[in-house]
Structures are given as structure tokens and as C-alpha cells.
Scaffold this motif. Structure first.
Motif, PDB file in Angstrom:
ATOM      1  N   ASP A 107       0.802  -1.231   0.000  1.00 15.31           N
ATOM      2  CA  ASP A 107       0.000   0.000   0.000  1.00 15.31           C
ATOM      3  C   ASP A 107       0.834   1.281   0.000  1.00 15.31           C
ATOM      4  O   ASP A 107       0.428   2.282  -0.602  1.00 15.31           O
ATOM      5  CB  ASP A 107      -0.927   0.009   1.220  1.00 15.31           C
ATOM      6  CG  ASP A 107      -1.969  -1.088   1.163  1.00 15.31           C
ATOM      7  OD1 ASP A 107      -2.478  -1.350   0.056  1.00 15.31           O
ATOM      8  OD2 ASP A 107      -2.252  -1.697   2.212  1.00 15.31           O
ATOM      9  N   TYR A 108       1.967   1.280   0.689  1.00 13.43           N
ATOM     10  CA  TYR A 108       2.767   2.507   0.832  1.00 13.43           C
ATOM     11  C   TYR A 108       4.233   2.216   0.528  1.00 13.43           C
ATOM     12  O   TYR A 108       4.743   1.175   0.927  1.00 13.43           O
ATOM     13  CB  TYR A 108       2.652   3.060   2.260  1.00 13.43           C
ATOM     14  CG  TYR A 108       1.266   3.426   2.680  1.00 13.43           C
ATOM     15  CD1 TYR A 108       0.718   4.663   2.342  1.00 13.43           C
ATOM     16  CD2 TYR A 108       0.501   2.543   3.424  1.00 13.43           C
ATOM     17  CE1 TYR A 108      -0.562   5.005   2.735  1.00 13.43           C
ATOM     18  CE2 TYR A 108      -0.788   2.870   3.828  1.00 13.43           C
ATOM     19  CZ  TYR A 108      -1.315   4.103   3.479  1.00 13.43           C
ATOM     20  OH  TYR A 108      -2.585   4.435   3.877  1.00 13.43           O
ATOM     21  N   PRO A 109       4.888   3.170  -0.138  1.00 18.15           N
ATOM     22  CA  PRO A 109       4.316   4.305  -0.847  1.00 18.15           C
ATOM     23  C   PRO A 109       3.423   3.837  -1.993  1.00 18.15           C
ATOM     24  O   PRO A 109       3.649   2.771  -2.550  1.00 18.15           O
ATOM     25  CB  PRO A 109       5.540   5.074  -1.375  1.00 18.15           C
ATOM     26  CG  PRO A 109       6.675   4.627  -0.538  1.00 18.15           C
ATOM     27  CD  PRO A 109       6.370   3.195  -0.196  1.00 18.15           C
ATOM     28  N   PRO A 110       2.440   4.661  -2.365  1.00 16.25           N
ATOM     29  CA  PRO A 110       1.537   4.258  -3.447  1.00 16.25           C
ATOM     30  C   PRO A 110       2.266   4.241  -4.786  1.00 16.25           C
ATOM     31  O   PRO A 110       3.300   4.888  -4.952  1.00 16.25           O
ATOM     32  CB  PRO A 110       0.449   5.339  -3.412  1.00 16.25           C
ATOM     33  CG  PRO A 110       1.105   6.520  -2.793  1.00 16.25           C
ATOM     34  CD  PRO A 110       2.087   5.981  -1.803  1.00 16.25           C
ATOM     35  N   ALA A 111       1.719   3.521  -5.738  1.00 11.70           N
ATOM     36  CA  ALA A 111       2.313   3.416  -7.065  1.00 11.70           C
ATOM     37  C   ALA A 111       2.490   4.803  -7.674  1.00 11.70           C
ATOM     38  O   ALA A 111       1.577   5.632  -7.638  1.00 11.70           O
ATOM     39  CB  ALA A 111       1.423   2.557  -7.963  1.00 11.70           C
ATOM     40  N   GLY A 112       3.684   5.046  -8.210  1.00 13.91           N
ATOM     41  CA  GLY A 112       3.946   6.333  -8.833  1.00 13.91           C
ATOM     42  C   GLY A 112       4.104   7.471  -7.845  1.00 13.91           C
ATOM     43  O   GLY A 112       4.213   8.623  -8.258  1.00 13.91           O
ATOM     44  N   MET A 113       4.097   7.194  -6.552  1.00 13.65           N
ATOM     45  CA  MET A 113       4.207   8.239  -5.522  1.00 13.65           C
ATOM     46  C   MET A 113       3.136   9.316  -5.713  1.00 13.65           C
ATOM     47  O   MET A 113       3.368  10.500  -5.494  1.00 13.65           O
ATOM     48  CB  MET A 113       5.600   8.873  -5.562  1.00 13.65           C
ATOM     49  CG  MET A 113       6.726   7.926  -5.215  1.00 13.65           C
ATOM     50  SD  MET A 113       6.931   7.715  -3.443  1.00 13.65           S
ATOM     51  CE  MET A 113       7.770   9.246  -3.040  1.00 13.65           C
ATOM     52  N   LYS A 114       1.944   8.888  -6.105  1.00 11.70           N
ATOM     53  CA  LYS A 114       0.883   9.848  -6.398  1.00 11.70           C
ATOM     54  C   LYS A 114       0.020  10.101  -5.166  1.00 11.70           C
ATOM     55  O   LYS A 114      -0.525   9.177  -4.572  1.00 11.70           O
ATOM     56  CB  LYS A 114       0.024   9.328  -7.547  1.00 11.70           C
ATOM     57  CG  LYS A 114       0.778   9.250  -8.870  1.00 11.70           C
ATOM     58  CD  LYS A 114      -0.098   8.724  -9.982  1.00 11.70           C
ATOM     59  CE  LYS A 114       0.656   8.667 -11.306  1.00 11.70           C
ATOM     60  NZ  LYS A 114      -0.164   8.112 -12.396  1.00 11.70           N
ATOM     61  N   ALA A 115      -0.120  11.358  -4.807  1.00 15.06           N
ATOM     62  CA  ALA A 115      -0.937  11.723  -3.647  1.00 15.06           C
ATOM     63  C   ALA A 115      -2.393  11.357  -3.861  1.00 15.06           C
ATOM     64  O   ALA A 115      -3.123  11.105  -2.897  1.00 15.06           O
ATOM     65  CB  ALA A 115      -0.805  13.219  -3.364  1.00 15.06           C
ATOM     66  N   SER A 116      -2.830  11.297  -5.111  1.00 15.40           N
ATOM     67  CA  SER A 116      -4.221  10.959  -5.389  1.00 15.40           C
ATOM     68  C   SER A 116      -4.556   9.534  -4.985  1.00 15.40           C
ATOM     69  O   SER A 116      -5.731   9.174  -4.875  1.00 15.40           O
ATOM     70  CB  SER A 116      -4.522  11.155  -6.879  1.00 15.40           C
ATOM     71  OG  SER A 116      -3.651  10.372  -7.679  1.00 15.40           O
ATOM     72  N   ALA A 117      -3.536   8.697  -4.759  1.00 12.79           N
ATOM     73  CA  ALA A 117      -3.766   7.311  -4.348  1.00 12.79           C
ATOM     74  C   ALA A 117      -3.865   7.154  -2.836  1.00 12.79           C
ATOM     75  O   ALA A 117      -4.146   6.063  -2.340  1.00 12.79           O
ATOM     76  CB  ALA A 117      -2.642   6.424  -4.877  1.00 12.79           C
ATOM     77  N   LEU A 118      -3.636   8.219  -2.080  1.00 10.30           N
ATOM     78  CA  LEU A 118      -3.684   8.132  -0.621  1.00 10.30           C
ATOM     79  C   LEU A 118      -5.127   8.040  -0.133  1.00 10.30           C
ATOM     80  O   LEU A 118      -6.050   8.524  -0.773  1.00 10.30           O
ATOM     81  CB  LEU A 118      -3.008   9.355   0.008  1.00 10.30           C
ATOM     82  CG  LEU A 118      -1.498   9.463  -0.246  1.00 10.30           C
ATOM     83  CD1 LEU A 118      -0.966  10.775   0.320  1.00 10.30           C
ATOM     84  CD2 LEU A 118      -0.744   8.280   0.344  1.00 10.30           C
TER      85      LEU A 118
END
Length: 472
Positions: A424-435
Motif C-alpha cells: 500500500d505505501y508508498p503508493p504506485a507512482g508516488m501519487k498523492a491521489s492514491a492516498l
């Protein structure tokens, strides 16, 4: 419905900078990782990305997340323009100065901040090579492309071979070879807080970069800061000192290995043996106003030249510190180390059921679930320098009267290895929209980061709206 609306607002205000990634190769013996490029699958030259075109994308006013290169007026500054940006979108937009070329600058010159492009081997990694870098400096096109799909975020060195740890994958590296723009970097920013128990207010100007290192400088406060702290979501009383705090923008880091090469400050100039009071850190932390207080620390203090403390905190809805929420250990095996005279490597491995701390590769503490549980929520990575406020209970050192300012802590590099078991963390692509929603609770760090404050401050059973400062 209100939460959904707030989340949509967040997506609108997300940072206009994409995460920079790096290709990597694994040595044949499987023991090391070498960074080779940090722009994904696009070749880099002159700060322009070679895949994708403005002719096909169209000229835009805003950053577009899923494009491999950009076509807006800010792309020159961020070094992510498509190669035909000047030709297709030159309606008065800024251009790369013609005087900045490898032919005029020369090859292998050191980083020059006032130039729009660079001509050394590190420009490939940072995506800011001049247009004629390949022609003038003898680099082949293949050297500008990643050799494997593996990704290292941040700013790894293209010439270093990085250690490898079983069960962990190198994810984020900062070498501090070039200055970070803490207002536009996609991963890092600065905190504007001021600890209640400290004498320091954190400001951006006290974080500097030079000689391949990051410096955090603590000195007398001769300025005037806004009362409101976004990092703490409330007003902060005036402080007698200013210092710096580097932090990641979002709560997107969790289980893994965190490493830093750090040299603690001298209490007095050029004397590494005089004791005083300071706290030089690397740690993970979640939540400004303690909705979910989660923290794992390495703290080098002014008590002794080798004073190193390790902490873990875990509490919910706690507006202030209480003894029950913390377990601290002061190892005595490193009294022979002078943390102020030399750089040492400090690390901790955070797993679901155990935390292990290391100094120079030797484990100094292991903590499993007990009275204080191992934190389970994602957090931000932070590094700062501060001084304790009280003389009666002087955490950070007993001889506060010996402190002379300025004090400087130095960081040579930082690395984060993601635990392979965390999906789960960090999300794929380090995208904040995935948090997730709670990851975004009061997550603004300073008034210039463009991150909205979602949620309310919780204190003593009451809730308050977070304060709001202006970007200056």
C-alpha cells in the motif's frame, strides 16, 4: 458527501510537479543497486523530455499528470518540457537562454545555480542537461535512457553503487549534490512548525545545500514569522531561535528501512567535546495536531558527544505528550563515538511487529509490540534541529547555558528502502491521489505547499478550524 467534496478539492490543488523516477540495475551478484537515469522511460536533453510532443498534447495552462512531458509556461523552470515546446507554445513563454550550452560552458563543470542547463554527468540524473550535451560531452543516446524498469525516486547518483538489504527494495535516495527547490520539489518541502517544548521556529531559509550536503542552521531569531503554523495547524508563540525542518509532502511512507548519514552540530564553534543542549534528528511522524500521533525517532543530542536516543510514540487524540505514549532508550554502547566530529550512519527498520535501530551498521535496539505498539499508519519523513525549552527537565542536554549560536547539523545523504511486504505505501507512482482519506488529514506543511487543510484540530475534546497563513 462532505468528505468526498474535500477530497475532490485536494485533487484540484495537488502539486504541479511529477515525481522524478530513476532506472536502476542490479549487480550480477544481487548485492547492490546502481542508479542510471531518473526520468522514467524518456531520454533527457536540455531539460526537455524526448517522448511525447506539444503538437500532440496541445499547449496547456496547467500540469497534466499522465503526460510524459509538459506544455505549460512552468515546464522550463521544472525541466520537464516536451522537446517541441518552444516551437509549438512560444506565445511569449520563457525560452532556454542561447548562452547556456555545453559548447560555451564546458563539460564536467560543477553545478551552477544561475544557469538554466548543466554539462556534467549528474545532469542526466537531474534532467537538466543542455541541448548539446550529447554532442559536446561525448555521451551516447543510450546512456540517457534507463537500463531497466526499476524505479528509484529522488536524486540518486548515477555513479554510486547502493547497498542492498534482503526483503527491502531501494525506493528513494537524496544525495544532496544539487539544491532542492523546497517549494516545487514533488517529494520534499519544509515545515513551518515550532515545538511547544522547544525554543525554535522552523523556517525554509535555515535549510541550505552546498558541497554535496544539506545543512540545517540554528541561530538567533532576528525576523518575524506569522503566528499560524500549517505544520501544526494552529498558532505558535514567538521563539527566540530559528532553524529548519526538511519533510516529505505527504503521509506516504510506512514499513521499510530508513538511513541517513549525519553529523551533529558542535555546541560551541570548533569544539566537539563541550556538552550543551540540542536535538538533531531523522524520524517519521504523522499528524500535526495529533489525531493519530505516530513517531519513530533517531535523535542525536547535546548531552554527550555520543548521546543517541531512539524513540517510538503511538497515541490517538492526544493534544500533548504523556509518558504512557512513548518508549525511549538511551544506549550507552556508543559513548566512544563523537557524533559531532564525524559523519555516522543512523538507520531504523520499521516492520509491522518490530522496529530495529542501527548505528554504523550495528543494531543498537530492537523493539517489539508491548505497552507502546509498533506504529501501523503511514507517515512523513522528517529531519530537523532544535533546542529544548526547559532547564529543569532538559531533554537534549543538561548544560543549556553552554549553547552558542549558530549551530549547524549536516546531512550527506538519505535513503529509504521499501519493505517488500507492504503493498500500500508508498503508493504506485508516488501519487498523492492514491492516498486514503485519513492520510490527508491536516497534511499541509507550510503556507506555500499548495496542499489544502482537510479536517479540524482536535484538542481537549473540542474541535477547531486550522489556522491559515499566507505564502510569502
Amino acid at each position: 458527501m462532505a468528505l468526498l467534496a474535500a477530497f475532490c478539492i485536494l485533487l484540484f490543488f495537488l502539486s504541479p510537479s511529477e515525481v522524478v523516477s530513476s532506472g536502476a540495475t542490479t549487480a550480477s551478484n544481487g548485492t547492490a543497486t546502481t542508479a542510471t537515469s531518473i526520468r522514467g522511460n524518456s531520454a533527457v536533453a536540455g531539460g526537455f523530455l524526448q517522448s511525447g510532443t506539444c503538437k500532440s498534447y496541445g499547449c496547456k495552462a496547467l500540469y497534466v499528470l499522465d503526460q510524459s512531458c509538459q506544455c505549460n509556461e512552468h515546464c522550463v523552470k521544472h525541466g520537464n518540457c516536451c522537446h517541441d515546446y518552444a516551437q509549438e507554445c512560444n506565445d511569449g513563454a520563457p525560452q532556454m537562454p542561447r548562452s547556456d550550452s555545453c559548447k560555451s560552458n564546458g563539460c564536467n563543470a560543477p553545478f551552477m545555480r544561475d544557469r538554466s542547463c548543466q554539462c556534467n554527468t549528474k545532469c542526466v540524473a537531474h534532467g537538466n542537461c543542455c541541448n548539446d550535451y550529447v554532442q559536446e560531452c561525448g555521451q551516447s543516446e543510450s546512456s540517457l535512457a534507463p537500463l531497466s524498469p526499476a524505479t528509484i525516486y529522488g536524486h540518486p547518483s548515477t555513479s554510486k553503487t547502493y547497498p542492498k538489504y534482503k526483503g527491502f527494495t531501494l525506493w528513494l535516495v537524496e544525495e544532496f549534490d544539487a539544491p532542492l527547490d523546497l517549494d516545487s520539489d514533488p517529494i520534499w518541502t519544509w515545515g513551518d512548525g515550532g515545538l511547544k517544548e522547544g525554543q525554535v521556529r522552523f523556517v525554509k531559509e535555515q535549510i541550505t545545500f552546498g558541497d554535496g550536503k544539506m545543512q540545517i542552521l540554528m541561530k538567533k531569531n532576528e525576523g518575524k514569522q506569522q503566528p499560524c503554523s500549517h505544520a501544526q495547524s494552529e498558532n505558535v508563540k514567538p521563539k527566540v531561535l530559528v532553524s529548519g525542518e526538511l519533510r516529505t509532502r505527504y503521509n506516504m511512507f510506512r514499513y521499510g528501512r530508513y538511513e541517513v548519514s549525519m553529523k551533529a552540530p558542535c555546541v560551541q564553534p570548533h569544539d566537539t567535546k563541550i556538552n550543551g543542549n540540542f536535538v538533531a534528528t531523522v524520524f517519521i511522524f504523522r499528524d500535526a495536531s495529533f489525531h493519530h500521533w505516530r513517531e519513530i525517532d533517531v535523535e542525536v543530542t547535546g548531552r554527550r558527544p555520543g548521546a543517541i536516543s531512539t524513540n517510538v510514540l503511538n497515541a490517538n487524540h492526544a493534544a500533548r505528550w504523556h509518558r504512557y505514549m512513548e518508549e525511549t532508550d538511551y544506549p550507552t554502547t556508543y559513548d566512544h563515538v563523537n557524533a559531532r566530529a564525524d559523519f555516522h550512519t543512523y538507520a531504523f527498520e520499521w516492520l509491522p511487529d518490530v522496529i530495529r535501530w542501527y548505528v554504523d551498521g550495528k543494531m543498537i535496539r530492537e523493539k517489539k509490540d508491548s505497552k507502546v505498539k509498533v506504529p501501523e499508519l503511514s507517515a512523513k519523513i522528517m529531519m530537523n534541529l532544535w533546542v529544548y525549552r526547559h532547564t529543569k527537565f532538559p531533554f537534549g542536554g543538561f548544560e543549556l547555558k553552554n549553547d552558542k549560536f549558530p549551530m549547524v547539523s549536516e546531512y550527506d545523504w538519505f535513503r529509504f528502502y521499501k519493505w517488500d511486504g507492504d503493498t500500500d505505501y508508498p503508493p504506485a507512482g508516488m501519487k498523492a491521489s492514491a492516498l486514503h482519506g485519513d492520510d490527508l488529514y491536516l497534511t499541509s506543511n507550510n503556507p506555500c505547499d499548495g496542499i489544502p487543510q482537510i479536517g479540524e484540530v482536535e484538542k481537549h475534546g473540542k474541535t477547531f478550524k486550522p489556522c491559515k497563513a499566507t505564502c510569502r
